[in-house]
Design a protein around this motif. Structure first.
Motif, PDB file in Angstrom:
ATOM      1  N   PHE A 160       0.835  -1.203   0.000  1.00 22.06           N
ATOM      2  CA  PHE A 160       0.000   0.000   0.000  1.00 22.06           C
ATOM      3  C   PHE A 160       0.872   1.256   0.000  1.00 22.06           C
ATOM      4  O   PHE A 160       1.879   1.337   0.713  1.00 22.06           O
ATOM      5  CB  PHE A 160      -0.908  -0.034   1.228  1.00 22.06           C
ATOM      6  N   GLY A 161       0.459   2.249  -0.795  1.00 21.84           N
ATOM      7  CA  GLY A 161       1.266   3.458  -0.983  1.00 21.84           C
ATOM      8  C   GLY A 161       1.344   4.373   0.229  1.00 21.84           C
ATOM      9  O   GLY A 161       2.186   5.271   0.266  1.00 21.84           O
ATOM     10  N   PRO A 167       1.939   7.791   6.540  1.00 24.70           N
ATOM     11  CA  PRO A 167       0.771   8.633   6.834  1.00 24.70           C
ATOM     12  C   PRO A 167      -0.452   7.812   7.192  1.00 24.70           C
ATOM     13  O   PRO A 167      -1.320   8.251   7.942  1.00 24.70           O
ATOM     14  CB  PRO A 167       0.548   9.416   5.535  1.00 24.70           C
ATOM     15  N   THR A 196     -16.392   3.643   6.904  1.00 27.45           N
ATOM     16  CA  THR A 196     -15.778   4.961   7.095  1.00 27.45           C
ATOM     17  C   THR A 196     -16.032   5.876   5.893  1.00 27.45           C
ATOM     18  O   THR A 196     -16.223   7.083   6.050  1.00 27.45           O
ATOM     19  CB  THR A 196     -14.260   4.813   7.395  1.00 27.45           C
ATOM     20  N   LYS A 223     -13.295   7.748  11.404  1.00 23.83           N
ATOM     21  CA  LYS A 223     -12.452   6.610  11.042  1.00 23.83           C
ATOM     22  C   LYS A 223     -12.755   5.338  11.832  1.00 23.83           C
ATOM     23  O   LYS A 223     -12.053   4.342  11.689  1.00 23.83           O
ATOM     24  CB  LYS A 223     -10.983   6.993  11.189  1.00 23.83           C
ATOM     25  N   LYS A 275     -11.401   9.831  -3.696  1.00 24.52           N
ATOM     26  CA  LYS A 275     -11.922   9.653  -2.340  1.00 24.52           C
ATOM     27  C   LYS A 275     -13.439   9.730  -2.407  1.00 24.52           C
ATOM     28  O   LYS A 275     -14.000  10.177  -3.410  1.00 24.52           O
ATOM     29  CB  LYS A 275     -11.392  10.763  -1.432  1.00 24.52           C
ATOM     30  N   PRO A 276     -14.108   9.346  -1.322  1.00 27.85           N
ATOM     31  CA  PRO A 276     -15.571   9.452  -1.332  1.00 27.85           C
ATOM     32  C   PRO A 276     -16.054  10.893  -1.279  1.00 27.85           C
ATOM     33  O   PRO A 276     -17.175  11.186  -1.679  1.00 27.85           O
ATOM     34  CB  PRO A 276     -15.996   8.689  -0.074  1.00 27.85           C
ATOM     35  N   ARG A 333      -2.246  16.433  -2.027  1.00 25.08           N
ATOM     36  CA  ARG A 333      -0.819  16.443  -2.400  1.00 25.08           C
ATOM     37  C   ARG A 333      -0.510  15.351  -3.410  1.00 25.08           C
ATOM     38  O   ARG A 333      -1.260  14.378  -3.548  1.00 25.08           O
ATOM     39  CB  ARG A 333       0.066  16.277  -1.158  1.00 25.08           C
ATOM     40  N   GLU A 339      -3.062  12.119  -3.958  1.00 22.84           N
ATOM     41  CA  GLU A 339      -4.005  12.322  -2.867  1.00 22.84           C
ATOM     42  C   GLU A 339      -4.621  13.694  -3.101  1.00 22.84           C
ATOM     43  O   GLU A 339      -3.976  14.571  -3.707  1.00 22.84           O
ATOM     44  CB  GLU A 339      -3.276  12.280  -1.530  1.00 22.84           C
ATOM     45  N   ARG A 354       4.838   9.100  11.087  1.00 17.45           N
ATOM     46  CA  ARG A 354       4.704   9.239   9.615  1.00 17.45           C
ATOM     47  C   ARG A 354       5.968   8.757   8.916  1.00 17.45           C
ATOM     48  O   ARG A 354       5.915   8.109   7.882  1.00 17.45           O
ATOM     49  CB  ARG A 354       4.463  10.709   9.240  1.00 17.45           C
ATOM     50  N   TYR A 379       6.142   8.564  -5.324  1.00 13.99           N
ATOM     51  CA  TYR A 379       6.373   7.142  -5.047  1.00 13.99           C
ATOM     52  C   TYR A 379       7.823   6.731  -5.309  1.00 13.99           C
ATOM     53  O   TYR A 379       8.379   5.918  -4.602  1.00 13.99           O
ATOM     54  CB  TYR A 379       5.457   6.276  -5.930  1.00 13.99           C
TER      55      TYR A 379
HETATM   56  N1  COA Z   1      -0.674   6.689  -0.966  1.00 14.27           N
HETATM   57  C1  COA Z   1      -0.120   7.628  -0.174  1.00 14.27           C
HETATM   58  N2  COA Z   1      -0.724   8.163   0.905  1.00 14.27           N
HETATM   59  C2  COA Z   1      -1.945   7.717   1.194  1.00 14.27           C
HETATM   60  C3  COA Z   1      -2.595   6.728   0.430  1.00 14.27           C
HETATM   61  C4  COA Z   1      -1.900   6.210  -0.685  1.00 14.27           C
HETATM   62  N3  COA Z   1      -2.418   5.265  -1.445  1.00 14.27           N
HETATM   63  N4  COA Z   1      -3.807   6.495   0.978  1.00 14.27           N
HETATM   64  C5  COA Z   1      -3.936   7.290   2.032  1.00 14.27           C
HETATM   65  N5  COA Z   1      -2.806   8.026   2.164  1.00 14.27           N
HETATM   66  C6  COA Z   1      -2.537   9.049   3.183  1.00 14.27           C
HETATM   67  C7  COA Z   1      -3.589  10.122   3.129  1.00 14.27           C
HETATM   68  O1  COA Z   1      -3.256  11.129   2.205  1.00 14.27           O
HETATM   69  C8  COA Z   1      -3.588  10.645   4.544  1.00 14.27           C
HETATM   70  O2  COA Z   1      -2.460  11.497   4.673  1.00 14.27           O
HETATM   71  P1  COA Z   1      -2.574  12.912   5.449  1.00 14.27           P
HETATM   72  O3  COA Z   1      -2.526  12.536   6.908  1.00 14.27           O
HETATM   73  O4  COA Z   1      -1.355  13.643   4.988  1.00 14.27           O
HETATM   74  O5  COA Z   1      -3.852  13.559   5.033  1.00 14.27           O
HETATM   75  C9  COA Z   1      -3.246   9.413   5.384  1.00 14.27           C
HETATM   76  O6  COA Z   1      -2.643   8.483   4.473  1.00 14.27           O
HETATM   77  C10 COA Z   1      -4.445   8.763   6.008  1.00 14.27           C
HETATM   78  O7  COA Z   1      -5.317   8.337   4.958  1.00 14.27           O
HETATM   79  P2  COA Z   1      -6.843   7.899   5.205  1.00 14.27           P
HETATM   80  O8  COA Z   1      -6.895   7.044   6.424  1.00 14.27           O
HETATM   81  O9  COA Z   1      -7.362   7.321   3.960  1.00 14.27           O
HETATM   82  O10 COA Z   1      -7.550   9.241   5.607  1.00 14.27           O
HETATM   83  P3  COA Z   1      -8.109  10.406   4.723  1.00 14.27           P
HETATM   84  O11 COA Z   1      -8.423  11.472   5.705  1.00 14.27           O
HETATM   85  O12 COA Z   1      -7.234  10.709   3.569  1.00 14.27           O
HETATM   86  O13 COA Z   1      -9.497   9.826   4.135  1.00 14.27           O
HETATM   87  C11 COA Z   1     -11.485   8.467   4.178  1.00 14.27           C
HETATM   88  C12 COA Z   1     -10.486   9.317   4.991  1.00 14.27           C
HETATM   89  C13 COA Z   1     -12.522   7.923   5.129  1.00 14.27           C
HETATM   90  C14 COA Z   1     -12.146   9.355   3.147  1.00 14.27           C
HETATM   91  C15 COA Z   1     -10.709   7.341   3.463  1.00 14.27           C
HETATM   92  O14 COA Z   1      -9.952   6.620   4.384  1.00 14.27           O
HETATM   93  C16 COA Z   1     -11.578   6.331   2.744  1.00 14.27           C
HETATM   94  O15 COA Z   1     -12.153   6.586   1.720  1.00 14.27           O
HETATM   95  N6  COA Z   1     -11.650   5.106   3.295  1.00 14.27           N
HETATM   96  C17 COA Z   1     -12.582   4.065   2.883  1.00 14.27           C
HETATM   97  C18 COA Z   1     -12.197   3.132   1.798  1.00 14.27           C
HETATM   98  C19 COA Z   1     -11.019   2.278   2.034  1.00 14.27           C
HETATM   99  O16 COA Z   1      -9.969   2.625   1.565  1.00 14.27           O
HETATM  100  N7  COA Z   1     -11.093   1.134   2.730  1.00 14.27           N
HETATM  101  C20 COA Z   1      -9.996   0.211   2.871  1.00 14.27           C
HETATM  102  C21 COA Z   1     -10.399  -1.199   3.139  1.00 14.27           C
HETATM  103  S1  COA Z   1     -11.911  -1.714   2.378  1.00 14.27           S
END
Ligand code: COA
Ligand code: AMP
Length: 628
Positions: free
Chosen positions: A141-142, A568, A335, A533, A308-309, A172, A169, A563, A176
């Protein structure tokens, strides 16, 4: 007897008959003559003498059957404002060519290939190309830091690594390639080559062993499918364990293909020509099973979404995708629904889209809380169906089987054990508890096809992690109960794994990072309830004596450390300085007691507690989150 009860009873009483007949949905190069091999119990093998190619089952066979023009994959990226569609014939061609690229770099059956990719079609192409050659992919995972990627590279020892210049994202561009370079500088194992997909949003600097994805793919000779033993590994997917070292979950080829085909029809009610969307990431198990393999194995169309959603562009993003591509059913984590609800509490954006073809919303990855369930049911007007499973199992343990025998939905429950899973709830001594009583949820061996046969290069850890606590059973690590009707209720983990926005993380790993801060004497990281979350990690730290540091500065530094070392995705945002942590007289931190208070489900305080006054001081801090 209903269809579910009949199928369930048959799967437990006669696994050979049940899965032998399910195996007919798969095209084998050598059909298995035996189904379950229990000779090495507790290590079980499914279809030991069968041979097949998983990529052939996902792609070529549909083209050969005359369905080459059917859409296989729709990539929809609101982040870049682009869409791209592949028919089965086009995807087969792209995968065969990329398999040719890998072959030209020396990749053969059994070799490992690590992928660190954003949600682009090439991620799916890369995975399927590995499967085509019988090579073993491991997608990381990225959102993990370079160190986490390095640990996985060292464990999987890939011959080639596939990556991209960047991920996107909303706030930002995630570079990678520098992350990969940093990981390779840390790792002891070095691959022969890296193939990098250059994205226009950020070009990556290329080094000596780096190859440009597009250049290699343009000139590659297509490669055919290499058949492998059903028991050969298809992939390794690392997941958080209770120690710093992630667990390399192994997936075989044959059992996996059979289980996914069965689940697609019987759990999700998806078949050839249906449009299906799992809004997850290829870095998670949901992405492996239900973005890539299952929909393609059954000849459906899979939507691959980069966004994102909410905020891409608004909280109607999901409804737009469903309407535009005619999605019949979608799969996401609760979530995501909570994030949408927060922005659009009345679901008023839904009416802007034609959801007439949308039939079911599947939810998994974390507990579906009743509030979110009720809201989604009300605003969408379709069944909202929870299902419970884990990276280890690869497909649902408990579900409401929409294709086999839809049942009434009960709030807070993913419904009933799926055929193949002999689910029991036991107390600490391994004794079964009566209905309605909480305990450890276990699954009696053998686990059905598709479940992990072992951990990568670590049979011993497989035994100690999963099979030794309750001999004869697989320990899920989840606690809960089964009601009088046989519905399973999953209440949360019994170990230090927490679930943040559907992402599985180890608090133990976070504790190791926090404890390394020079001002910290000791710490406990626990999961506390979070409105968006589900859970969020929170660190409680005791400072070294004589050290004084501004709490805000400490938080800033600790968050940055997490981090840097984990990534992240760990999402640690809160650090609380406390005078002491509750401990037993032998010095063990009472994390479980702390968790219980934070969850609003306090447990009796152990009589072994060293100093009960410590807990009194901590309780109001923990209760700030209770019940939210
Ligand atoms: N590559 C790099 N960074 C990533 C990433 C990726 N593929 N995915 C997430 N991140 C980063 C995010 O940018 C965020 O960084 P930040 O703290 O600088 O903002 C951090 O990791 C946390 O990400 P996330 O937990 O996804 O939180 P979010 O606030 O960006 O989004 C949701 C919250 C609820 C919108 C999102 O988590 C979501 O859509 N989740 C549901 C779907 C899902 O992925 N489920 C997984 C299992 S089914
Ligand atoms: P992962 O391996 O990342 O899929 O995470 C698996 C863990 O997530 C499980 O052990 C559960 O703790 C939790 N989980 C997943 N789906 C559900 C669900 N439907 N209900 C409750 N918990 C779930």
């Amino acid at each position: 007897m209903g269809r579910y009860a009949e199928a369930y009873a048959a799967s437990i009483a006669d696994p050979d008959g049940f899965w032998g007949s399910a195996a007919e949905a798969i095209t084998w190069s050598e059909a298995p003559r035996s189904v379950l091999d229990a000779s090495g119990a507790p290590f079980y093998r499914w279809f030991p003498d069968g041979r097949l190619n998983t990529c052939y089952n996902a792609l070529d066979r549909h083209v050969e059957a005359g369905h080459g023009d059917r859409p296989a994959l729709i990539h929809d990226s609101p982040i870049t404002g682009t869409q791209q569609s592949f028919t089965y014939a086009q995807l087969t061609d792209a995968v065969a060519r990329f398999a040719g690229v890998l072959a030209s770099l020396g990749v053969t059956a059994g070799d490992r290939v690590v992928l660190s990719m954003p949600m682009v079609p090439e991620a799916v192409i890369g995975m399927l190309a590995c499967a085509r050659l019988g090579a073993v992919h491991s997608v990381v995972f990225g959102g993990f830091a370079a160190e986490e990627l390095a640990v996985r590279i060292d464990d999987a020892e890939p011959k080639v690594i596939l990556s991209a210049s960047c991920g996107l994202e909303p706030n930002r561009v995630v570079a990678y390639k520098p992350l990969l370079d940093e990981a390779l500088a840390i790792a002891s194992h070095q691959p022969d080559a890296c193939v990098i997909l250059q994205r226009p949003q950020l070009e990556a600097a290329m080094g000596e062993r780096d190859h440009d994805w597009a250049t290699l793919a343009a000139s590659a000779e297509p490669a055919g499918c290499t058949d492998v033993a059903a028991t050969d590994p298809l992939y390794i997917l690392y997941t958080s364990g209770t120690t710093g070292r992630p667990k390399g979950i192994v997936r075989d080829n044959g059992g996996h293909a059979v289980a996914l085909a069965w689940s697609m029809a019987n759990v999700y009610d998806i078949g050839p020509g249906d449009v299906w969307w799992a809004a997850s990431d290829v870095g998670w198990v949901v992405g492996h099973s239900y973005i890539v393999y299952a929909p393609l194995i059954v000849g459906a169309t899979t939507v691959v979404y980069e966004g994102k959603p909410v905020g891409t562009p608004d909280a109607g993003a999901f409804w737009r995708v469903i309407a535009e591509h005619g999605v019949k059913a979608m799969f996401t984590a609760p979530t995501a629904i909570r994030a949408i609800r927060r922005e659009d509490p009345e679901g008023s954006l839904i009416a802007q889209h034609d959801l007439s073809r949308f039939q079911t919303l599947f939810q998994a990855g974390e507990r579906l809380d009743p509030d979110t369930y009720r809201w989604a049911t009300r605003v969408l007007g379709v069944p909202v169906v929870d299902n419970w499973w884990q990276t280890e199992t690869g497909w649902p343990i408990a579900a409401n089987l929409r294709g086999l025998d839809p049942m009434p939905i009960k709030e807070g429950s993913p419904s009933v054990p799926v055929p193949g899973y002999d689910v029991r709830v036991v107390d600490g001594a391994g004794e079964e508890v009566p209905p309605g009583t909480e305990g450890n949820i276990v699954v009696r061996l053998p686990l059905p096809p598709g479940n992990l046969p072992t951990l990568w290069h670590d049979d011993e850890r497989y035994l100690t992690s999963y099979l030794s606590a309750f001999p004869g059973s697989y320990t899920t690590g989840d606690g809960g109960y089964v009601d009088e009707d046989g519905y399973v209720y999953v209440l949360g983990r019994t170990d230090d794994v927490i679930n943040v926005a559907g992402h599985r993380l180890s608090t133990g790993v976070m504790e190791a990072v926090v404890a390394a801060h020079p001002a910290v004497a000791e710490c406990a990281v626990i999961g506390v309830a979070d409105e968006l979350k589900g859970q969020a990690p929170r660190a409680f730290v005791v400072l070294k004596s004589g050290v004084s540091i501004d709490p805000e500065e400490l938080t800033r530094q600790v968050v940055a450390d997490v981090r840097k070392h984990i990534g992240p995705v760990a999402a640690l945002k809160e650090v609380e300085v406390v005078p002491a942590l509750p401990k037993t007289r032998s010095g063990k931190i009472l994390r479980r007691t702390m968790r219980g208070i934070a969850d609003g489900r306090p447990e009796p305080v152990p009589s072994t507690i060293e100093d009960p006054r410590v807990l009194e001081v901590l309780t109001p801090l923990l209760q700030r989150h209770a019940g939210s």
